[in-house]
Design a protein around this motif. Structure first.
Motif, mmCIF file in Angstrom:
data_model
loop_
_atom_site.group_PDB
_atom_site.id
_atom_site.type_symbol
_atom_site.label_atom_id
_atom_site.label_comp_id
_atom_site.label_asym_id
_atom_site.label_seq_id
_atom_site.Cartn_x
_atom_site.Cartn_y
_atom_site.Cartn_z
ATOM 1 N N TRP A 20 -48.698 -46.188 18.021
ATOM 2 C CA TRP A 20 -48.131 -47.542 18.712
ATOM 3 C C TRP A 20 -47.407 -48.361 17.703
ATOM 4 O O TRP A 20 -47.794 -48.458 16.446
ATOM 5 N N ASP A 21 -46.310 -48.904 18.121
ATOM 6 C CA ASP A 21 -45.348 -49.650 17.519
ATOM 7 C C ASP A 21 -45.744 -50.925 18.228
ATOM 8 O O ASP A 21 -45.196 -50.792 19.531
ATOM 9 N N GLN A 22 -45.981 -52.104 17.916
ATOM 10 C CA GLN A 22 -45.833 -53.488 18.456
ATOM 11 C C GLN A 22 -44.555 -54.285 17.907
ATOM 12 O O GLN A 22 -44.257 -54.740 16.746
ATOM 13 N N HIS A 23 -43.693 -54.376 18.893
ATOM 14 C CA HIS A 23 -42.368 -55.407 18.505
ATOM 15 C C HIS A 23 -42.069 -55.904 20.090
ATOM 16 O O HIS A 23 -42.230 -55.176 21.000
ATOM 17 N N SER A 24 -41.378 -57.150 20.055
ATOM 18 C CA SER A 24 -40.895 -57.675 20.995
ATOM 19 C C SER A 24 -42.073 -58.198 22.253
ATOM 20 O O SER A 24 -41.710 -58.248 23.276
ATOM 21 N N GLY A 25 -43.164 -57.989 21.669
ATOM 22 C CA GLY A 25 -44.224 -58.363 22.472
ATOM 23 C C GLY A 25 -44.864 -57.538 23.296
ATOM 24 O O GLY A 25 -45.853 -57.877 24.329
ATOM 25 N N TYR A 26 -44.410 -56.359 23.080
ATOM 26 C CA TYR A 26 -44.936 -55.215 23.837
ATOM 27 C C TYR A 26 -45.461 -53.976 22.845
ATOM 28 O O TYR A 26 -45.077 -53.950 21.639
ATOM 29 N N SER A 27 -46.128 -53.110 23.619
ATOM 30 C CA SER A 27 -46.693 -51.685 22.575
ATOM 31 C C SER A 27 -45.706 -50.665 23.108
ATOM 32 O O SER A 27 -45.602 -50.529 24.392
ATOM 33 N N HIS A 28 -45.178 -49.829 22.191
ATOM 34 C CA HIS A 28 -44.299 -48.702 22.515
ATOM 35 C C HIS A 28 -45.001 -47.699 21.736
ATOM 36 O O HIS A 28 -45.453 -47.716 20.537
#
Length: 139
Positions: free
Chosen positions: A79-87
């Motif tokens: 998982w990658d967390q950026h812009s306040g969301y998990s992708h």
């Protein structure tokens, strides 16, 4: 939580004797086992389904597998967390072991065909430009 209560909160931890290793599912009938989102969660190499192989860093592999009728699924590795969301992070595809070599051979043939078509297109463009130049010189 207030500072004086922070030391009193304990995290739930488990001992080795209270856990067991993940046993991945087995691929049967040429079908890759997937999660509810249609991909395979592969956070560790031991999570690879039995009878499957992960193929990394090859573009357009799902398209070629679809053309050949071979079942494949994207490998979600984290998982990658950026812009306040998990992708989710995807890295390669999961294919049944019996179809992996066939798929790689088909990808190599498709890549060679693509290079040949690109060369033909470039050659045609060069000839068209020479034709245009000679016609312009004659007038």
């Amino acid at each position: 939580t207030p500072a004086h209560e922070r030391g009193k909160i304990f995290a739930e931890t488990f001992g080795i004797w209270q856990t067991q290793d993940y046993i991945p599912p087995t691929a049967t009938g040429g079908v890759v086992p997937r999660n509810s989102y249609g991909n395979v969660e592969l956070f560790k190499p031991t999570m690879l389904p039995f009878g499957c192989r992960q193929i990394k860093n090859i573009p357009n592999l799902p398209r070629i597998a679809r053309k050949l009728g071979i079942d494949c699924a994207e490998a979600m590795v984290g998982w990658d967390q950026h812009s306040g969301y998990s992708h989710p992070i995807f890295d390669g595809v999961i294919v049944c072991e019996e179809f992996a070599d066939t798929l790689l051979d088909a990808w190599e043939a498709d890549r060679a065909e693509g290079e040949r078509k690109a060369e033909e297109k470039r050659e045609k463009r060069v000839l068209d430009l020479w034709y245009k130049l000679t016609k312009g010189l004659l007038i």
